[in-house]
Enzyme design. Sequence first.
Site, PDB file in Angstrom:
ATOM      1  N   HIS A   1       0.887  -1.166   0.000  1.00 41.03           N
ATOM      2  CA  HIS A   1       0.000   0.000   0.000  1.00 41.03           C
ATOM      3  C   HIS A   1       0.921   1.211   0.000  1.00 41.03           C
ATOM      4  O   HIS A   1       1.522   1.532   1.020  1.00 41.03           O
ATOM      5  CB  HIS A   1      -0.894  -0.051   1.242  1.00 41.03           C
ATOM      6  CG  HIS A   1      -1.791   1.133   1.422  1.00 41.03           C
ATOM      7  ND1 HIS A   1      -3.142   1.094   1.118  1.00 41.03           N
ATOM      8  CD2 HIS A   1      -1.557   2.393   1.871  1.00 41.03           C
ATOM      9  CE1 HIS A   1      -3.690   2.268   1.388  1.00 41.03           C
ATOM     10  NE2 HIS A   1      -2.743   3.077   1.847  1.00 41.03           N
TER      11      HIS A   1
ATOM     12  N   HIS B   1       1.853   5.275  -0.882  1.00 43.78           N
ATOM     13  CA  HIS B   1       1.342   6.628  -1.125  1.00 43.78           C
ATOM     14  C   HIS B   1       2.300   7.361  -2.056  1.00 43.78           C
ATOM     15  O   HIS B   1       3.486   7.068  -2.104  1.00 43.78           O
ATOM     16  CB  HIS B   1       1.180   7.367   0.201  1.00 43.78           C
ATOM     17  CG  HIS B   1      -0.082   7.002   0.923  1.00 43.78           C
ATOM     18  ND1 HIS B   1      -0.691   7.807   1.843  1.00 43.78           N
ATOM     19  CD2 HIS B   1      -0.867   5.915   0.823  1.00 43.78           C
ATOM     20  CE1 HIS B   1      -1.788   7.225   2.297  1.00 43.78           C
ATOM     21  NE2 HIS B   1      -1.915   6.059   1.707  1.00 43.78           N
TER      22      HIS B   1
ATOM     23  N   CYS C   1      -3.445  15.525  -1.712  1.00 42.70           N
ATOM     24  CA  CYS C   1      -3.226  16.774  -0.974  1.00 42.70           C
ATOM     25  C   CYS C   1      -3.434  17.946  -1.921  1.00 42.70           C
ATOM     26  O   CYS C   1      -2.670  18.106  -2.867  1.00 42.70           O
ATOM     27  CB  CYS C   1      -1.800  16.823  -0.449  1.00 42.70           C
ATOM     28  SG  CYS C   1      -1.362  15.369   0.490  1.00 42.70           S
TER      29      CYS C   1
END
Lengths: 310, 310
Positions: A212, A214, A245
Amino acid sequence: MSGVIRDVIVSEVGPRDGLQSIKRQMPTEVKIRWIEGLAASGLSEIEVGSFVSPKLLPQMADCAELVRAANNIPGLGVLALVPNLRGAQAAFDARTPKITMPVSASQLHSKANINRTVEEAVEDVARVDELRKSFNGSYRPLIEVGISTAFGCTLEGQVSEDWVIELAGMLARAGADSIGLSDTTGYGNPAQVKRLFRRLQSEVGDKAGGGHFHNTRGQGLANVVAALEVDVTTFDSSQAGLGGCPYAPGATGNIVTEDLVFMLEAMGLRTGVDIEKLISTRPVILDGLPGELLYGHVQDAGLPKGFKYA
Amino acid sequence: MSGVIRDVIVSEVGPRDGLQSIKRQMPTEVKIRWIEGLAASGLSEIEVGSFVSPKLLPQMADCAELVRAANNIPGLGVLALVPNLRGAQAAFDARTPKITMPVSASQLHSKANINRTVEEAVEDVARVDELRKSFNGSYRPLIEVGISTAFGCTLEGQVSEDWVIELAGMLARAGADSIGLSDTTGYGNPAQVKRLFRRLQSEVGDKAGGGHFHNTRGQGLANVVAALEVDVTTFDSSQAGLGGCPYAPGATGNIVTEDLVFMLEAMGLRTGVDIEKLISTRPVILDGLPGELLYGHVQDAGLPKGFKYA
């Protein structure tokens, strides 16, 4: 879908990881349409929500309803996040086929995030494993654990690799069916990814799970390539990099499913996903979250001329 | 800089590849300040411009002046692009230490781009090699060739890998000192990158050059990781991903130097570049091109807590 051969499982986490980091609430009806669209594009696994307190994350309050809707989609692997025993009870009540429990490798992150030490979080996994045994086989939910901050922590900085691997062993013994590694903070680099997944595999064998990653520092797909080098075959990603973001153009949170699937298929690895169908699902997100920033490259650049699926 | 140990050469192409795709003109004085800032951050090689007809690309008209200014920076490797014999003459007149000549693997792209067949472009390399011999050793410019559309072409679609490798052999025999592979179109994938660089190395030995990857489909750093797996040690990139496609947030043209250097250093590969100094150079771009979109992740996300250079 059943019958489809896949070399790599792309596990879509947008409805959970994407939406939980957006304050606005996507209506349940739109979430269901989105999940149906994602499944129709060929994604075999979708994390539909989180059984977390609705006081903490009101946008996840409809998780049970989503699980029930997703369970009706033929062949789809349905996951939900579960932070603790209470969440597990709710997930099991909703007959969630597979739950994913985050356990942080960083003590500071674990305290800040779930107000428990790492060891207490491991005990929770054991309790959840006990709980599922009470079904006596009439319902067999799977327990996946993602070790968060496995590649570093914004509070602690570097996280000991020896400790991450020790923790993986503890989680395997606590009853987790698979243990993956999460780069929660976007600190990971390809060399570290290769090293740590190799060690994970030798520590927990076939309980070694997926990655996983980012994309906080732009390293998401680079880390996938590194993980592929050591035969990792499951990757989380989020359609349109949802939950990015907004302060930095392109600084998404999760890696973008569209770009990930394109990369894998171009490399000759079958995902079962139709990229154009997947892209056609993007507008549904905007139905539920008008004006939300969507990320990714392939949807604008298009598939290469003469592109062939694996 | 001399004395600095580097495992990987990051070759900055922003002043050439970045600026040539922007219609507005960065004033020469700002270009020089930018190049000086880039060099001061530790970048060892900068492609400062292109000796192309100023009718075609007026923003490159000051290339000779830039070469002369950059040649005054101690220890800096100075490159300029040269499309043909006339450009080579101008580059040699300016005492350019190293020229880089693009030769397309795609006939259609070659015709469209420089109105020459691939074979004619190879002959040009041989002519440029002849021209440099006329200096009798008083000045020894290097000739690098980048095979453009090596990973696919927007006009032809797939490009034969056998042909790319055959072309590399032709270029080596024509006198090129090094032959790199360029993913001009952003079609490349990591599996292809590994395969093609391996074949390049076995075809031309130590004349095998570096990778020039575009991030059009988000695959730039992923392709770098693949190339590192087969020991490629030189990569082109552009500060702030300059020259990106404004239609897609994050859809840069060249890979972003800041993100590339971060990845390499995090992996334990020495680049000689100080990331914070490099980031501090970004505002100079805006002095010359007010309002231009700058890309990248690391400049906003910051370095990880406890980050250590290789």
